[in-house]
Scaffold this motif. Structure first.
Motif, short mmCIF file in Angstrom:
data_model
loop_
_atom_site.label_atom_id
_atom_site.label_comp_id
_atom_site.label_asym_id
_atom_site.label_seq_id
_atom_site.Cartn_x
_atom_site.Cartn_y
_atom_site.Cartn_z
N UNK A 179 0.84 -1.21 0.00
CA UNK A 179 0.00 0.00 0.00
C UNK A 179 0.87 1.25 0.00
N UNK A 180 1.88 1.24 0.89
CA UNK A 180 2.76 2.41 0.97
C UNK A 180 3.55 2.59 -0.32
N UNK A 181 4.05 1.49 -0.85
CA UNK A 181 4.86 1.58 -2.08
C UNK A 181 4.01 2.09 -3.24
N UNK A 182 2.76 1.61 -3.30
CA UNK A 182 1.88 2.04 -4.40
C UNK A 182 1.55 3.53 -4.26
N UNK A 183 1.33 3.98 -3.03
CA UNK A 183 1.01 5.40 -2.82
C UNK A 183 2.19 6.28 -3.24
N UNK A 202 -1.76 -18.35 -2.78
CA UNK A 202 -1.70 -18.33 -1.31
C UNK A 202 -2.44 -17.15 -0.71
N UNK A 203 -2.29 -15.98 -1.30
CA UNK A 203 -2.91 -14.77 -0.75
C UNK A 203 -4.09 -14.34 -1.62
N UNK A 204 -5.02 -13.62 -1.00
CA UNK A 204 -6.15 -13.08 -1.77
C UNK A 204 -6.95 -14.17 -2.45
N UNK A 205 -7.22 -15.26 -1.72
CA UNK A 205 -7.93 -16.41 -2.29
C UNK A 205 -7.28 -16.87 -3.58
N UNK A 206 -5.97 -16.86 -3.59
CA UNK A 206 -5.22 -17.36 -4.74
C UNK A 206 -4.85 -16.28 -5.74
N UNK A 212 -5.62 -8.95 -3.10
CA UNK A 212 -6.05 -9.00 -1.69
C UNK A 212 -6.19 -7.58 -1.13
N UNK A 213 -5.27 -6.69 -1.55
CA UNK A 213 -5.29 -5.32 -1.03
C UNK A 213 -6.09 -4.38 -1.92
N UNK A 215 -5.39 -3.42 -4.97
CA UNK A 215 -4.48 -2.46 -5.60
C UNK A 215 -4.34 -2.67 -7.12
N UNK A 216 -5.25 -3.43 -7.69
CA UNK A 216 -5.11 -3.77 -9.12
C UNK A 216 -4.90 -2.54 -9.99
N UNK A 217 -5.62 -1.44 -9.67
CA UNK A 217 -5.51 -0.26 -10.54
C UNK A 217 -4.32 0.63 -10.20
N UNK A 218 -3.64 0.33 -9.09
CA UNK A 218 -2.50 1.16 -8.68
C UNK A 218 -1.18 0.58 -9.20
N UNK A 219 -1.27 -0.64 -9.73
CA UNK A 219 -0.05 -1.35 -10.13
C UNK A 219 -0.02 -1.41 -11.66
N UNK A 220 1.14 -1.11 -12.25
CA UNK A 220 1.22 -1.08 -13.71
C UNK A 220 1.22 -2.49 -14.31
N UNK A 221 1.94 -3.38 -13.65
CA UNK A 221 1.96 -4.78 -14.13
C UNK A 221 2.25 -5.70 -12.95
N UNK A 222 1.77 -6.95 -13.10
CA UNK A 222 2.06 -7.99 -12.10
C UNK A 222 2.62 -9.19 -12.83
#
Ligand SMILES: Cc1ncc(COP(=O)(O)O)c(C=O)c1O
Length: 379
Positions: A179-183, A202-206, A212-213, A215-222
Motif C-alpha cells: 500500500x505504501x509503495x503504491x502510494x 496463497x494470498x487473496x484467495x489465490x 487481496x489489497x 491495488x489492481x488499478x495502482x499497479x502497472x503490471x504484475x
C-alpha cells in the motif's frame, strides 16, 4: 578447446574451494520442506486427472506450439487460457511467457529501454536483475521493504521510472508494504511492477497480494508464475492492453522463443479451474505456518526469518555451518536446503523451509526437533 576447458575446470575448482559449488541431485523418501509446491498441486492426482480429461476434450490441438507466439505459436487455446488467467486475477489482460524468468527478462529489458530509470528493492529476484542488465535504464536500488528509502530515491529522479518489487520475497518470505509503495509510486508518477511469484495461490484467495489489497488499478503490471503454488510451469504478465501489445512487439524472450506446449496450457487451464473453487477458509498450510511460528518461539538461540508466508527460514551464519545443519536434517529424513552466500548476503546464510498443504503437524514438529539437534551439534 583445451585452453577453454582448463578455464572451466579452474572456475569449478574455485567454487569448491569457496564452498559455493552446486550440483544437481534427486531426492527420494524425504519429507518435502523445500519445494515451491506450496499447495501440493504438482502431486495432485485430481489435477492430473483433469489434465488428462482436458487432453481428450482438446484432442485437436497438437503437442508443441510449433513456433514463436508471433509466428505459428499462437492459438485459440492460448488466448482462452490468458482470458481465464486475467479474469481470475481481476486484470485487464494477461500475456503468457514460457517461465517467470523469461517474463521478468522480457518485461524489464523492454521497459528499461523507454524508461529512464528502474528502481528496485535490493532483494529483488535474479531474473529481474538479468532483465535490467539488458535494458538501457539507470538502475537504482532502494533498501529492502523500506518505503522511506524508496521515497528518497524517487525524489532524486528527473525522468520516467519503473519500480520493481516482489509481494512475497522468495528468500526471506517477508511481505512488501504494497500500500505504501503504491502510494509513493502514484505520488511520483512511477510505474509499480509487482512480482507475485510466491503470492499466487496463497494470498487473496489465490489471486495474489495485489488483489487481496485491492491495488489492481495502482499497479502497472504484475507477474504471476504457474510454477510455484500452482505446481505447473510458465508465467503471465498481468497488465493493460497497451503494455501487452508493447511486450508482444518488444519483449525478446517472448518473440525469439518457441511458445509453451499445449500440454502446459491445458495444465494451466485445469489448475485455474481448481483454484477458482478452492476453499481458502480451511487450509492446512495456514495452520502449519501458525504452528511453526508458535513452536519456534519456545526455541532459544535461533534467528527465524519470515512468518507471514509458507517461506520460512533460520539464519545459520557461514556456508560450511549451514551446509552441515542441512546435511544433518536431511539425514533425519527432512528435505531442506542450505542457502549459501553469495545467493544471500554473507552472514545471513540460512536453512530455507517451505511449508506445504500436504505436510502434517507431526512432520513440522519433527523438523523443528531435528533443527535443534543439528544446530546443537554444529555449535
Ligand atoms: C520472485 C521470483 N520471480 C520469478 C521467478 C522465476 O519464475 P520461474 O521459476 O517460473 O521461471 C522466481 C523463481 O525462482 C522467483 O522466485
Amino acid at each position: 578447446m583445451k585452453r577453454l576447458d582448463e578455464l572451466v575446470a579452474a572456475k569449478l575448482a574455485q567454487r569448491k574451494e569457496e564452498g559455493t559449488f552446486r550440483s544437481l541431485k534427486t531426492v527420494e523418501g524425504q519429507v518435502d520442506f523445500t519445494s515451491n509446491d506450496y499447495l501440493g498441486f504438482a502431486r495432485s492426482l485430481e489435477l492430473k486427472r483433469r489434465i488428462s480429461d482436458a487432453e481428450k476434450q482438446f484432442s485437436e490441438v497438437g503437442v508443441g506450439s510449433t513456433g514463436s507466439r508471433l509466428l505459428t505459436g499462437n492459438s485459440e487455446l492460448a488466448e482462452q487460457v490468458e482470458r481465464q488467467v486475467a479474469d481470475f486475477h481481476h486484470a485487464q489482460t494477461a500475456l503468457i511467457f514460457n517461465s517467470g524468468y523469461d517474463a521478468n527478462v522480457g518485461l524489464y529489458s523492454s521497459l528499461g529501454r523507454i524508461a529512464k530509470y528502474i528502481v528496485y528493492d535490493e532483494l529483488i529476484h535474479a531474473s529481474v536483475h538479468d532483465g535490467m542488465r539488458l535494458s538501457r535504464a539507470e538502475l537504482k536500488p532502494f533498501k529492502h521493504n523500506d518505503a522511506e528509502s524508496l521515497r528518497s530515491v524517487l525524489s532524486e529522479l528527473d525522468g520516467t521510472a519503473v519500480v520493481a518489487v516482489e509481494s512475497v520475497y522468495s528468500m526471506d518470505g517477508d511481505l512488501a508494504p504494497l500500500r505504501e509503495l503504491a502510494a509513493l509510486c502514484k505520488a511520483f508518477d512511477a510505474a509499480l511492477i509487482v512480482d507475485e511469484a510466491h503470492a499466487v495461490g496463497l494470498f487473496g484467495e489465490g489471486r495474489g497480494r495485489v488483489s487481496e489489497l485491492g491495488l489492481e488499478d495502482e499497479v502497472y503490471a504484475r507477474l504471476v508464475t504457474f510454477s510455484k503454488a500452482l505446481g505447473c510451469h510458465g508465467a503471465a504478465v498481468l497488465c493493460n492492453d497497451n503494455l501487452r501489445q508493447f511486450l508482444v512487439n518488444h519483449a525478446r524472450s517472448l518473440i525469439f522463443s518457441t511458445f509453451t506446449s499445449n500440454h502446459s496450457l491445458l495444465a494451466v487451464k485445469c489448475v485455474y479451474d481448481m483454484l477458482s473453487v478452492c476453499n481458502y477458509s480451511n487450509l492446512n498450510i495456514s495452520h502449519l505456518i501458525g504452528l511453526f511460528n508458535q513452536s519456534m518461539k519456545g526455541v532459544s538461540g535461533i534467528r527465524q526469518i519470515g512468518g507471514e508466508s509458507p517461506i520460512l527460514g533460520v539464519i545459520i551464519a557461514g556456508n560450511a555451518e549451514v551446509r552441515a545443519v542441512a546435511a544433518a536434517m536431511q539425514n533425519d529424513g527432512f528435505d531442506v536446503r542450505p542457502i549459501v552466500s553469495p545467493t544471500v548476503p554473507k552472514g545471513t546464510e540460512r536453512i530455507r523451509i517451505c511449508l506445504h498443504e500436504f505436510n502434517t503437524e507431526e512432520e513440522v514438529k519433527g523438523l523443528i526437533q531435528s533443527l535443534q539437534k543439528a544446530m546443537a551439534n554444529v555449535g
